[in-house]
Structure formats: structure tokens, C-alpha cells
Design a protein around this motif. Structure first.
Motif, short mmCIF file in Angstrom:
data_model
loop_
_atom_site.label_atom_id
_atom_site.label_comp_id
_atom_site.label_asym_id
_atom_site.label_seq_id
_atom_site.Cartn_x
_atom_site.Cartn_y
_atom_site.Cartn_z
N PHE A 90 9.01 29.01 -1.74
CA PHE A 90 8.48 28.09 -0.74
C PHE A 90 6.96 28.22 -0.61
CE2 PHE A 90 12.90 28.71 0.31
CZ PHE A 90 13.33 27.43 0.64
N LEU A 91 6.31 27.08 -0.44
CA LEU A 91 4.85 27.07 -0.28
C LEU A 91 4.41 27.96 0.88
CD1 LEU A 91 4.13 23.26 -0.81
CD2 LEU A 91 3.52 25.12 -2.38
N HIS B 83 14.77 34.64 2.49
CA HIS B 83 15.86 34.19 1.63
C HIS B 83 17.23 34.63 2.17
CE1 HIS B 83 12.67 34.05 -1.68
NE2 HIS B 83 13.12 32.81 -1.57
N GLN B 84 17.23 35.59 3.10
CA GLN B 84 18.47 36.11 3.65
C GLN B 84 18.85 35.44 4.97
OE1 GLN B 84 18.35 40.47 3.65
NE2 GLN B 84 16.69 40.39 2.15
N CYS B 85 18.09 34.42 5.32
CA CYS B 85 18.31 33.74 6.60
C CYS B 85 18.71 32.28 6.37
CB CYS B 85 17.03 33.76 7.43
SG CYS B 85 16.37 35.41 7.73
N SER B 86 18.97 31.61 7.47
CA SER B 86 19.18 30.16 7.43
C SER B 86 17.80 29.50 7.48
CB SER B 86 20.03 29.73 8.63
OG SER B 86 20.17 28.34 8.66
N ILE B 87 17.51 28.68 6.48
CA ILE B 87 16.20 28.03 6.37
C ILE B 87 16.34 26.57 6.79
CG2 ILE B 87 14.37 27.37 4.76
CD1 ILE B 87 15.25 29.81 3.03
N HIS B 88 15.57 26.17 7.79
CA HIS B 88 15.67 24.82 8.35
C HIS B 88 14.50 23.98 7.87
CE1 HIS B 88 18.73 25.88 11.60
NE2 HIS B 88 18.47 27.01 10.97
N SER C 236 16.57 9.02 5.73
CA SER C 236 15.57 9.06 4.68
C SER C 236 14.83 10.41 4.66
CB SER C 236 14.55 7.93 4.87
OG SER C 236 13.95 8.00 6.15
N ARG C 237 14.87 11.10 5.80
CA ARG C 237 14.34 12.46 5.86
C ARG C 237 15.35 13.33 6.60
NH1 ARG C 237 8.42 14.67 7.92
NH2 ARG C 237 8.69 16.76 7.06
N PRO C 238 16.42 13.74 5.90
CA PRO C 238 17.54 14.40 6.58
C PRO C 238 17.20 15.79 7.11
CG PRO C 238 18.01 13.99 4.23
CD PRO C 238 16.60 13.61 4.47
N MET C 239 17.93 16.17 8.14
CA MET C 239 17.90 17.54 8.64
C MET C 239 18.64 18.41 7.63
SD MET C 239 19.84 18.72 12.09
CE MET C 239 21.30 19.65 11.63
N ILE C 240 18.01 19.49 7.18
CA ILE C 240 18.59 20.33 6.14
C ILE C 240 18.64 21.78 6.59
CG2 ILE C 240 18.37 21.16 3.74
CD1 ILE C 240 16.61 18.61 3.23
N GLU C 241 19.83 22.37 6.54
CA GLU C 241 19.99 23.81 6.73
C GLU C 241 20.31 24.40 5.37
OE1 GLU C 241 22.25 26.00 9.63
OE2 GLU C 241 21.94 24.41 11.09
N LEU C 242 19.45 25.28 4.88
CA LEU C 242 19.58 25.83 3.54
C LEU C 242 19.88 27.32 3.63
CD1 LEU C 242 17.07 25.10 0.65
CD2 LEU C 242 17.79 27.44 1.13
N CYS C 243 20.98 27.74 3.00
CA CYS C 243 21.33 29.15 2.94
C CYS C 243 21.52 29.55 1.48
CB CYS C 243 22.62 29.44 3.70
SG CYS C 243 22.48 29.24 5.47
N GLY D 17 20.23 36.90 -11.71
CA GLY D 17 19.08 36.00 -11.75
C GLY D 17 19.36 34.62 -11.20
N CYS D 18 20.63 34.23 -11.19
CA CYS D 18 21.02 32.91 -10.68
C CYS D 18 21.48 33.02 -9.22
CB CYS D 18 22.14 32.31 -11.53
SG CYS D 18 21.64 31.98 -13.23
N HIS D 19 21.57 31.87 -8.56
CA HIS D 19 21.97 31.88 -7.14
C HIS D 19 22.77 30.63 -6.80
CE1 HIS D 19 19.78 35.43 -5.75
NE2 HIS D 19 18.86 35.10 -6.64
N VAL D 20 23.52 30.72 -5.71
CA VAL D 20 24.17 29.54 -5.14
C VAL D 20 23.46 29.21 -3.84
CG1 VAL D 20 26.43 29.80 -6.22
CG2 VAL D 20 25.97 31.00 -4.10
N VAL D 21 23.17 27.94 -3.65
CA VAL D 21 22.47 27.46 -2.46
C VAL D 21 23.40 26.51 -1.72
CG1 VAL D 21 20.47 26.22 -1.59
CG2 VAL D 21 20.23 27.69 -3.59
N SER D 22 23.58 26.76 -0.44
CA SER D 22 24.43 25.92 0.40
C SER D 22 23.54 25.04 1.27
CB SER D 22 25.33 26.80 1.27
OG SER D 22 26.02 26.03 2.22
N LEU D 23 23.73 23.74 1.16
CA LEU D 23 22.93 22.78 1.94
C LEU D 23 23.84 22.07 2.94
CD1 LEU D 23 20.89 21.15 -0.97
CD2 LEU D 23 20.20 23.06 0.49
N PHE D 24 23.56 22.26 4.22
CA PHE D 24 24.28 21.57 5.29
C PHE D 24 23.34 20.50 5.80
CE2 PHE D 24 25.99 20.80 9.46
CZ PHE D 24 27.35 21.09 9.37
N THR D 25 23.65 19.23 5.54
CA THR D 25 22.67 18.17 5.82
C THR D 25 23.22 17.11 6.78
OG1 THR D 25 23.25 16.55 4.09
CG2 THR D 25 21.98 18.47 3.39
N GLN D 26 22.33 16.51 7.52
CA GLN D 26 22.61 15.39 8.41
C GLN D 26 21.39 14.46 8.37
OE1 GLN D 26 24.91 18.22 11.67
NE2 GLN D 26 23.83 16.48 12.44
#
Length: 356
Positions: free
Chosen positions: A162-163, A177-182, A205-212, A225-234
Motif C-alpha cells: 500500500f502507498l 496486513h494482519q488486520c481488516s483493511i478498509h 462505482s466506488r464500493p466500500m471494501i473490507e480487505l483481509c 509467498g502466495c496469499h489469499v485475499v478476502s474482499l467483502f464489498t458493498q
């Protein structure tokens, strides 16, 4: 109103908007919708290992929690039949529950039946309508099950950087990276705008995103080296404007919008994607039996809580069918990983069982 509560306690817009996500999660509602403050309370009540309002991650994924409950039950003599769909509840001459009939015709006899399915499936599909009071059936049909949620599961070949907090040179996970990223939560007005678009039948067009990133805490979920990313979006409507259904094109167009947003915060994210699984509200209904795709089996609005959940006079887990109990998210106190509805329903059922 949630906005009033947050304005009373906080000044920072990004903080208020981030907290507001827990007030609208799973709800076709805006932070400005009356009653939204309760949903926030619902998500921060309780505790984890003595920490009030804390959330935890289940090692092995949410399925591991189900397996732990199953193992505890079988250790005490329970028999569990997976992949055995129930066709309908078996009723006696007096209209009482006497077990269930499976789709293959097998009858399972029982003095009590507890349904963890939604009120809609339990009472509109598994019970003959003539066995239920008309006003009760009407109430179950009228439950607001609108859902704004599209869940996207993503496989990536590296951690997002992340920037605002670039990755370390060794590529090791950092605390965030160990938290819920909003994301897209710079202000509550953004959430309201995202809701307004969906209310008119258009995916935000600009959804609310919870990224874990659960694989950071549980490395066994992905190769090294790889990861799974869970996106909870509205917010995504169940039915698109003009009566259009969610086809592959619509699914991918929305997912692309979500990924474009993440790319703005974490350049290189799109290039890291190996695969994605997109679950819109109709998908969540079809696969998991969630009415309307609603993770709570019905909105957690004030008219569908407490004594009115799932229907007035039936908030105590008993149903109009003697011996049939509701123990899932559609019962009091609603959804969330806390097991309160199941525990309460079990206590009521045990009390009744002693009198049989």
C-alpha cells in the motif's frame, strides 16, 4: 442515527467512515439510515479473550469452526449427515414436528426439530403453508432480505503493498496486513453515495471494501509467498436496473471496479492476481441458502429485531409448529459469529423436551 453517534465521539472523517462500515455491513442501508447505529453496536458487543469488542480469526478458515462444533457434538453421541438435503419437515396428525424427510426419501424421526436454515426456507419451503397461520406466513414473506454484499475471494502471488505503508524489502507481512483493511472510507458521504447508487439498481462505482489477508495469520491457506485475499464489498443490488440479472459480464465488470479501487491504494495489486471468485447476492442465495444473499437471513433493522425477529410473538425460538424451533441468524438476536441464537434455542428446546 449512526452519524449522530459518531459525530458525538469523533472528529476524524476517515475514522468515522471506517467505524461506520460495521454499521452498514450486510445491510442495504446508509450511515444516514435510521437504526443503523444498532448494527454497529451488534458488531462491537461481546469480547474475545477478555478484550471487549475484539474480533478473532479462525485458524483454518470459518469451516474449521464448524468442524470444531461438529467434533464436540459427535463426541457426545450426535450423528451428522452432510450433503443430505432436507425436503420437508415431517408432521404428525396434530400438526406437530416428528422429524424430517430427506430428498432421497429417507425419513428421520425425532421428537424435536431445530432449523438453522433461514425463516424463509424453514416456513415457506419445508412446511406446508396450510399448516401455518396466514398472518405468520405473510410476515415471513414480508421480511426485508435485501443484501448489498458481493464477496470476492482472490488468490495473489505476493502481498499487496500500500502507498500509505509500503512493504518491507524482504516482503514479510507488516502489522496492517494482519488486520481488516478498509478502503474507500475517507468519509461517510462516500458510503452514502455508494448506497444511493445501489438503491437505484447500479453497483457502486466506488464500493466500500473490507480487505483481509487470512493467509498472513494462517500460512497453510496458500503456497509459500502466495496469499489469499478476502474482499467483502458493498453495495451491489440483487437485481440490476432495468430488471437485468447478474451475468458473467456484470460480475466481472463490478469485480474490475473493485480491483481498480484497490489498485489506487496498492499499485501492482491487479498484476499479482492469480485467480478470483465473485459471489454476488444471487450467488450467495443459491450456494449458501441466504435469502436475497443476506448474511443475517434478514435485515437487522429495528422493525426486524428483538420481539419482532422473525415475527411478533415468535421471537422465543418456538414456531407455530409444536416441536419445531428456529436457531439460525433469522432468530433473535440475529447474525454474527457468536452462537447466541443457537444456544438460546437449545435451552428452550431442552426445557420443552423434558415435558414430552
Amino acid at each position: 442515527l449512526l452519524g449522530q453517534i459518531l459525530d458525538h465521539w469523533f472528529e476524524s472523517e476517515p475514522l468515522k467512515a471506517t467505524l461506520a462500515t460495521d454499521a452498514v455491513i450486510g445491510a442495504m442501508a446508509s450511515p444516514h439510515t435510521p437504526g443503523s447505529g444498532y448494527v454497529l453496536l451488534h458488531h462491537v458487543m461481546g469480547e474475545l479473550e477478555g478484550r471487549r469488542g475484539a474480533w478473532g480469526y479462525v485458524a483454518g478458515g470459518m469451516g474449521a469452526l464448524s468442524q470444531a462444533i461438529a467434533q464436540a457434538a459427535t463426541a457426545r453421541g450426535a450423528h451428522i449427515f452432510a450433503e443430505k438435503a432436507v425436503c420437508h419437515v415431517l408432521l404428525g396428525r396434530a400438526g406437530e414436528a416428528q422429524g424430517v424427510v430427506l430428498q432421497d426419501g429417507t425419513e428421520v424421526r425425532s421428537k424435536l426439530v431445530l432449523s438453522n436454515a433461514s425463516p424463509q426456507i424453514t416456513f415457506l419451503e419445508l412446511i406446508p403453508q396450510e399448516q401455518l397461520p396466514e398472518d405468520f406466513v405473510q410476515r415471513i414473506r414480508q421480511v426485508d432480505t435485501r443484501s448489498p454484499v458481493t464477496k470476492i475471494n482472490v488468490a495473489v502471488d505476493r502481498l499487496p503493498s500500500f502507498l500509505a505503508a509500503p512493504n518491507a524489502h524482504d516482503g514479510q507481512p507488516l502489522p496492517h496486513h494482519q488486520c481488516s483493511i478498509h478502503l474507500n472510507c475517507e468519509g461517510t458521504q462516500l458510503l452514502h453515495q455508494a448506497f444511493t447508487e445501489a438503491a437505484q439498481g447500479h453497483p457502486s462505482s466506488r464500493p466500500m471494501i473490507e480487505l483481509c489477508i487470512p493467509s498472513v495469520l494462517d500460512p497453510g491457506l496458500a503456497p509459500p509467498g502466495c496469499h489469499v485475499v478476502s474482499l467483502f464489498t458493498q453495495y451491489t443490488p440483487s437485481l440490476l436496473a432495468g430488471g437485468r440479472c447478474w451475468d458473467e459480464q456484470a460480475r466481472n465488470a463490478y469485480a474490475d471496479t473493485v480491483f481498480d479501487c484497490i489498485e489506487d491504494y496498492a499499485p501492482g495489486f491487479k498484476a499479482s492476481v492469480i485467480g478470483r471468485d465473485i459471489l454476488t447476492p444471487p450467488d450467495l442465495e443459491r450456494i449458501f441458502g441466504l435469502p436475497g444473499g443476506n448474511i443475517f437471513h434478514g435485515g437487522m433493522s429495528l422493525d426486524q429485531l428483538y420481539f419482532a425477529r422473525p415475527a411478533p410473538s415468535y421471537s422465543g425460538y418456538r414456531s407455530p409448529i409444536p416441536g419445531l424451533y428456529l436457531c439460525g441468524s433469522g432468530a433473535h438476536p440475529g447474525g454474527g459469529v457468536m452462537g447466541a441464537a443457537g444456544r438460546n434455542a437449545a435451552q428452550v428446546a431442552i426445557k420443552d423436551f423434558r415435558h414430552l
